[in-house]
Design a protein around this motif. Structure first.
Motif, PDB file in Angstrom:
ATOM      1  N   VAL A  34      -2.503  -9.575   5.731  1.00  0.00           N
ATOM      2  CA  VAL A  34      -2.077  -9.600   7.132  1.00  0.00           C
ATOM      3  C   VAL A  34      -3.189  -9.022   8.002  1.00  0.00           C
ATOM      4  O   VAL A  34      -3.431  -9.485   9.114  1.00  0.00           O
ATOM      5  N   ALA A  35      -3.867  -8.001   7.483  1.00  0.00           N
ATOM      6  CA  ALA A  35      -4.993  -7.373   8.184  1.00  0.00           C
ATOM      7  C   ALA A  35      -6.219  -7.432   7.277  1.00  0.00           C
ATOM      8  O   ALA A  35      -6.606  -6.438   6.659  1.00  0.00           O
ATOM      9  N   PRO A  36      -6.848  -8.592   7.149  1.00  0.00           N
ATOM     10  CA  PRO A  36      -7.897  -8.800   6.143  1.00  0.00           C
ATOM     11  C   PRO A  36      -9.197  -8.037   6.360  1.00  0.00           C
ATOM     12  O   PRO A  36     -10.073  -8.073   5.504  1.00  0.00           O
ATOM     13  N   TYR A  37      -9.338  -7.347   7.506  1.00  0.00           N
ATOM     14  CA  TYR A  37     -10.527  -6.535   7.738  1.00  0.00           C
ATOM     15  C   TYR A  37     -10.227  -5.045   7.653  1.00  0.00           C
ATOM     16  O   TYR A  37     -11.112  -4.216   7.896  1.00  0.00           O
ATOM     17  N   ALA A  38      -9.003  -4.687   7.312  1.00  0.00           N
ATOM     18  CA  ALA A  38      -8.644  -3.268   7.215  1.00  0.00           C
ATOM     19  C   ALA A  38      -9.255  -2.647   5.969  1.00  0.00           C
ATOM     20  O   ALA A  38      -9.559  -3.343   4.993  1.00  0.00           O
ATOM     21  N   ASN A  39      -9.438  -1.341   6.002  1.00  0.00           N
ATOM     22  CA  ASN A  39      -9.924  -0.607   4.840  1.00  0.00           C
ATOM     23  C   ASN A  39      -8.746  -0.177   3.975  1.00  0.00           C
ATOM     24  O   ASN A  39      -7.637   0.029   4.483  1.00  0.00           O
ATOM     25  N   LEU A  40      -8.995   0.002   2.677  1.00  0.00           N
ATOM     26  CA  LEU A  40      -7.930   0.363   1.748  1.00  0.00           C
ATOM     27  C   LEU A  40      -8.305   1.571   0.902  1.00  0.00           C
ATOM     28  O   LEU A  40      -9.450   1.710   0.458  1.00  0.00           O
ATOM     29  N   VAL A  41      -7.315   2.441   0.677  1.00  0.00           N
ATOM     30  CA  VAL A  41      -7.398   3.465  -0.365  1.00  0.00           C
ATOM     31  C   VAL A  41      -6.058   3.436  -1.094  1.00  0.00           C
ATOM     32  O   VAL A  41      -5.047   3.007  -0.532  1.00  0.00           O
ATOM     33  N   GLY A  42      -6.047   3.860  -2.345  1.00  0.00           N
ATOM     34  CA  GLY A  42      -4.816   3.777  -3.125  1.00  0.00           C
ATOM     35  C   GLY A  42      -4.528   5.045  -3.907  1.00  0.00           C
ATOM     36  O   GLY A  42      -5.432   5.823  -4.234  1.00  0.00           O
ATOM     37  N   PHE A  43      -3.238   5.239  -4.202  1.00  0.00           N
ATOM     38  CA  PHE A  43      -2.785   6.394  -4.978  1.00  0.00           C
ATOM     39  C   PHE A  43      -1.674   5.950  -5.926  1.00  0.00           C
ATOM     40  O   PHE A  43      -0.781   5.196  -5.525  1.00  0.00           O
ATOM     41  N   ASN A  44      -1.714   6.421  -7.174  1.00  0.00           N
ATOM     42  CA  ASN A  44      -0.664   6.091  -8.140  1.00  0.00           C
ATOM     43  C   ASN A  44       0.423   7.174  -8.117  1.00  0.00           C
ATOM     44  O   ASN A  44       0.753   7.780  -9.124  1.00  0.00           O
ATOM     45  N   ASP A  54     -10.387   8.407   8.022  1.00  0.00           N
ATOM     46  CA  ASP A  54      -9.225   8.707   7.199  1.00  0.00           C
ATOM     47  C   ASP A  54      -8.087   7.731   7.486  1.00  0.00           C
ATOM     48  O   ASP A  54      -8.039   7.108   8.549  1.00  0.00           O
ATOM     49  N   PRO A  55      -7.145   7.585   6.529  1.00  0.00           N
ATOM     50  CA  PRO A  55      -6.027   6.657   6.736  1.00  0.00           C
ATOM     51  C   PRO A  55      -5.207   6.979   7.987  1.00  0.00           C
ATOM     52  O   PRO A  55      -4.931   8.144   8.274  1.00  0.00           O
ATOM     53  N   ARG A  56      -4.855   5.937   8.696  1.00  0.00           N
ATOM     54  CA  ARG A  56      -3.967   6.061   9.858  1.00  0.00           C
ATOM     55  C   ARG A  56      -2.642   5.367   9.596  1.00  0.00           C
ATOM     56  O   ARG A  56      -1.702   5.486  10.371  1.00  0.00           O
ATOM     57  N   VAL A  57      -2.596   4.607   8.498  1.00  0.00           N
ATOM     58  CA  VAL A  57      -1.365   3.917   8.100  1.00  0.00           C
ATOM     59  C   VAL A  57      -1.084   4.275   6.648  1.00  0.00           C
ATOM     60  O   VAL A  57      -1.977   4.194   5.799  1.00  0.00           O
ATOM     61  N   VAL A  80      -5.851   1.954   5.551  1.00  0.00           N
ATOM     62  CA  VAL A  80      -4.465   1.987   5.085  1.00  0.00           C
ATOM     63  C   VAL A  80      -4.410   2.654   3.716  1.00  0.00           C
ATOM     64  O   VAL A  80      -5.164   2.294   2.804  1.00  0.00           O
ATOM     65  N   SER A  81      -3.521   3.606   3.573  1.00  0.00           N
ATOM     66  CA  SER A  81      -3.306   4.269   2.288  1.00  0.00           C
ATOM     67  C   SER A  81      -2.109   3.632   1.599  1.00  0.00           C
ATOM     68  O   SER A  81      -0.994   3.639   2.137  1.00  0.00           O
ATOM     69  N   VAL A  82      -2.342   3.059   0.426  1.00  0.00           N
ATOM     70  CA  VAL A  82      -1.261   2.422  -0.338  1.00  0.00           C
ATOM     71  C   VAL A  82      -0.777   3.437  -1.385  1.00  0.00           C
ATOM     72  O   VAL A  82      -1.473   3.706  -2.366  1.00  0.00           O
ATOM     73  N   ILE A  83       0.393   3.991  -1.148  1.00  0.00           N
ATOM     74  CA  ILE A  83       0.972   5.025  -2.008  1.00  0.00           C
ATOM     75  C   ILE A  83       2.035   4.353  -2.858  1.00  0.00           C
ATOM     76  O   ILE A  83       3.139   4.090  -2.403  1.00  0.00           O
ATOM     77  N   ASP A  84       1.694   4.087  -4.115  1.00  0.00           N
ATOM     78  CA  ASP A  84       2.540   3.184  -4.896  1.00  0.00           C
ATOM     79  C   ASP A  84       2.316   3.438  -6.388  1.00  0.00           C
ATOM     80  O   ASP A  84       2.157   4.577  -6.816  1.00  0.00           O
ATOM     81  N   THR A  85       2.272   2.351  -7.161  1.00  0.00           N
ATOM     82  CA  THR A  85       2.029   2.452  -8.605  1.00  0.00           C
ATOM     83  C   THR A  85       0.545   2.577  -8.916  1.00  0.00           C
ATOM     84  O   THR A  85       0.160   2.693 -10.075  1.00  0.00           O
ATOM     85  N   GLY A  86      -0.283   2.546  -7.871  1.00  0.00           N
ATOM     86  CA  GLY A  86      -1.728   2.540  -8.012  1.00  0.00           C
ATOM     87  C   GLY A  86      -2.289   1.289  -7.369  1.00  0.00           C
ATOM     88  O   GLY A  86      -1.528   0.447  -6.860  1.00  0.00           O
ATOM     89  N   VAL A  87      -3.588   1.141  -7.355  1.00  0.00           N
ATOM     90  CA  VAL A  87      -4.241  -0.047  -6.799  1.00  0.00           C
ATOM     91  C   VAL A  87      -5.464  -0.369  -7.649  1.00  0.00           C
ATOM     92  O   VAL A  87      -6.288   0.508  -7.931  1.00  0.00           O
ATOM     93  N   GLU A  88      -5.560  -1.624  -8.057  1.00  0.00           N
ATOM     94  CA  GLU A  88      -6.742  -2.063  -8.794  1.00  0.00           C
ATOM     95  C   GLU A  88      -7.868  -2.265  -7.782  1.00  0.00           C
ATOM     96  O   GLU A  88      -8.102  -3.383  -7.299  1.00  0.00           O
ATOM     97  N   ILE A  89      -8.564  -1.185  -7.460  1.00  0.00           N
ATOM     98  CA  ILE A  89      -9.539  -1.231  -6.363  1.00  0.00           C
ATOM     99  C   ILE A  89     -10.771  -2.078  -6.679  1.00  0.00           C
ATOM    100  O   ILE A  89     -11.545  -2.403  -5.775  1.00  0.00           O
ATOM    101  N   SER A  90     -10.939  -2.457  -7.930  1.00  0.00           N
ATOM    102  CA  SER A  90     -12.052  -3.341  -8.288  1.00  0.00           C
ATOM    103  C   SER A  90     -11.646  -4.814  -8.247  1.00  0.00           C
ATOM    104  O   SER A  90     -12.469  -5.690  -8.558  1.00  0.00           O
ATOM    105  N   HIS A  91     -10.411  -5.100  -7.868  1.00  0.00           N
ATOM    106  CA  HIS A  91      -9.949  -6.490  -7.808  1.00  0.00           C
ATOM    107  C   HIS A  91     -10.856  -7.279  -6.864  1.00  0.00           C
ATOM    108  O   HIS A  91     -11.168  -6.812  -5.754  1.00  0.00           O
ATOM    109  N   PRO A  92     -11.304  -8.467  -7.258  1.00  0.00           N
ATOM    110  CA  PRO A  92     -12.258  -9.231  -6.443  1.00  0.00           C
ATOM    111  C   PRO A  92     -11.760  -9.609  -5.052  1.00  0.00           C
ATOM    112  O   PRO A  92     -12.574  -9.892  -4.168  1.00  0.00           O
TER     113      PRO A  92
END
Length: 206
Positions: free
Chosen positions: A137-147, A175-178, A78-90
């Motif tokens: 909601v999908a705790p096994y999904a992969n994440l990428v983020g963009f600010n 690659d992201p599908r969502v 899932v690609s989160v296109i938003d204000t950014g993502v703290e990808i190091s968040h535990p």
């Protein structure tokens, strides 16, 4: 041969019955984290969700059946296109995969100075069963983020939606599908309901 067929049918019915029997709203979601019990969107039991009023029992995403079937986003990015993502968040780091981009400085850390994008990422795919916060909601999904909201250009839009520097075709396995965009805009409202204050639209009669 008939004996084998009957045995298969009985096995399927037994499995289906067990699966449906486990979807009672009274049963908690599996692998609960400390705050999962307050996540009314996952399972609304009438909890307050740390607000002043309680929710309505049953008004949720109905994920309990998918949860018990193990349908939790595995293999989906899932690609989160938003204000950014703290990808190091535990509660996110274990689900983060390569591909994030800071659209301002070009690094691979999409700094989130607002917090909204990180919150959205958590709603989508916070890790479950790690005894931290809640779960996605999908705790096994992969994440990428963009600010993207910090650098709203056409180039940033294209990159955040999958355009690569070598213009390669997207890989449906990695690659992201969502693509999640939890934002919008509110047009200026006419003063006192006077529509004449708004520039006329160039509409043609059909």
């Amino acid at each position: 041969m008939n004996y084998k067929k009957n045995l298969i049918v009985l096995s399927i019915l037994s499995a289906a019955t067990s699966a449906y029997a486990n979807t009672s709203p009274e049963l908690p979601l599996t692998k609960r984290d400390p705050l999962t019990f307050q996540q009314w969107h996952l399972q609304n039991t009438g909890q307050t969700g740390f607000s002043k009023s309680a929710g309505t029992v049953g008004q949720d995403l109905n994920v309990d059946f998918a949860d018990r079937m193990g349908i939790k986003g595995r293999g989906i990015t899932v690609s989160v296109i938003d204000t950014g993502v703290e990808i190091s968040h535990p509660d996110l780091a274990d689900n983060v995969v390569p591909g994030s981009r800071n659209l301002i400085d070009g690094s691979d850390y999409p700094l989130d100075n607002h917090g909204h994008g990180t919150s959205v990422a958590g709603l989508i795919a916070a890790v479950e069963g790690n005894n931290i916060g809640g779960r996605g909601v999908a705790p096994y999904a992969n994440l990428v983020g963009f600010n993207y909201l910090d650098e709203q250009s056409m180039a940033s839009w294209m990159v955040s939606h999958g355009l690569s520097e070598d213009f390669r075709a997207l890989d449906r396995f990695t690659d992201p599908r969502v693509f999640n965009q939890s934002y919008g805009s509110t047009p200026a409202s006419p003063r006192n309901g006077d529509l004449s204050k708004i520039l006329p639209l160039n509409l043609k009669k059909l």
